[in-house]
Design an enzyme around this catalytic site. Structure first.
Site, PDB file in Angstrom:
ATOM      1  N   SER A 103      31.386  34.054  34.505  1.00  0.00           N
ATOM      2  CA  SER A 103      32.288  34.462  35.596  1.00  0.00           C
ATOM      3  C   SER A 103      31.900  35.824  36.173  1.00  0.00           C
ATOM      4  CB  SER A 103      33.723  34.504  35.055  1.00  0.00           C
ATOM      5  OG  SER A 103      34.501  35.409  35.807  1.00  0.00           O
TER       6      SER A 103
HETATM    7  N1  LIG Z   1      40.553  37.883  41.486  1.00  0.00           N
HETATM    8  C1  LIG Z   1      40.377  37.601  40.085  1.00  0.00           C
HETATM    9  C2  LIG Z   1      39.633  36.292  39.944  1.00  0.00           C
HETATM   10  C3  LIG Z   1      39.700  35.791  38.517  1.00  0.00           C
HETATM   11  C4  LIG Z   1      39.229  34.360  38.439  1.00  0.00           C
HETATM   12  O1  LIG Z   1      39.332  33.574  39.399  1.00  0.00           O
HETATM   13  N2  LIG Z   1      38.703  33.989  37.273  1.00  0.00           N
HETATM   14  C5  LIG Z   1      38.230  32.649  37.127  1.00  0.00           C
HETATM   15  C6  LIG Z   1      36.796  32.650  36.646  1.00  0.00           C
HETATM   16  S1  LIG Z   1      35.726  33.312  37.862  1.00  0.00           S
HETATM   17  C7  LIG Z   1      39.090  31.951  36.072  1.00  0.00           C
HETATM   18  O2  LIG Z   1      39.497  32.556  35.096  1.00  0.00           O
HETATM   19  N3  LIG Z   1      39.328  30.657  36.265  1.00  0.00           N
HETATM   20  C8  LIG Z   1      40.049  29.864  35.338  1.00  0.00           C
HETATM   21  C9  LIG Z   1      41.427  29.532  35.774  1.00  0.00           C
HETATM   22  O3  LIG Z   1      41.928  30.142  36.761  1.00  0.00           O
HETATM   23  O4  LIG Z   1      42.029  28.662  35.145  1.00  0.00           O
HETATM   24  C10 LIG Z   1      39.620  38.731  39.400  1.00  0.00           C
HETATM   25  O5  LIG Z   1      38.867  39.442  40.070  1.00  0.00           O
HETATM   26  O6  LIG Z   1      39.811  38.920  38.193  1.00  0.00           O
END
Ligand SMILES: N[C@@H](CCC(=O)N[C@@H](CS)C(=O)NCC(=O)O)C(=O)O
Length: 214
Positions: free
Chosen positions: A11
């Protein structure tokens, strides 16, 4: 007192928070949450972060998510000085502007390309999405034209955040030769603490995307 960072190296946002932690030498213990195995949806993690996203920080019970908020918090808490996130009103405002540029534009455009390839069966990068990302990279190139780092003459958390995003798309094989200031800055970013660790995660991200591309 323990500071835990729930992290997944693939990520970009998660790598951005970890780069900031490394830059400020915050004593974080990293715990991997494997998104490919949907570990973020486990009951135990949902109790910590009901929005189930990584990165998530647990600083002795203080829970924080959003990578750029985590980066700012870690620098304010652990920075020996404030160069990574200046206290000066205007310098900090410029860092914030670049951070919002990343969170609302650059990262969003990279995600719009890569998420469907990773998770929705998409097998190509459509031209409008490609053009859109290149327009945004053009803005970043402009920021860097007269500035050594993204927000001034010293590296800040705007660099760690944006480098996490840019290294992801570079690992997919993006051509940035038309953006000479970005090329120069990417070279500089190898001096950031934790850059090699970041690049390893970005490579895994790039490999996962490229595997699904025709
Ligand atoms: N705007 C957030 C984005 C976080 C995000 O979208 N994380 C994703 C991975 S890139 C995630 O954890 N996805 C899993 C989910 O939401 O279930 C940040 O900068 O921390």
């Amino acid at each position: 007192m323990s500071v835990k960072l729930y992290h997944f190296p693939i990520s970009g946002p998660s790598r951005g928070a970890l780069l900031a932690a490394r830059a400020v030498e915050a004593p974080v213990e990293v715990e991997i949450i494997n998104l490919f195995q949907k570990e973020q949806l486990k009951e135990s993690f949902l109790k910590i972060n009901p929005q189930h996203c990584i990165p998530t920080l647990d600083d002795d019970g203080f829970i924080l998510w959003e990578s750029r908020a985590i980066a700012g918090y870690l620098v304010d808490k652990y920075g020996k000085d404030d160069h990574l996130y200046p206290k000066d009103l205007k310098k900090r405002a410029l860092v914030n502007q670049r951070l919002y540029f990343d969170s609302s534009s650059l990262y969003v455009k990279i995600r719009a390309i890569c998420f469907p390839i990773l998770f929705l069966g998409e097998t190509e990068i459509k031209k409008p999405l490609k053009d859109d990302l290149n327009v945004t990279l053009g803005f970043l190139d402009q920021f860097l034209k007269d500035s050594k780092w993204v927000a001034g003459d010293q590296p800040t958390i705007a660099d760690t955040s944006i480098y996490a995003s840019v290294s992801s798309i570079l690992a997919v094989g993006w051509d940035i030769s038309g953006f000479p200031s970005i090329v120069r800055w990417v070279g500089q970013c190898s001096s950031l603490p934790g850059a090699a660790e970041n690049d390893e995660g970005a490579k895994a991200f790039g490999d996962a995307v490229k595997k699904n591309l025709h």
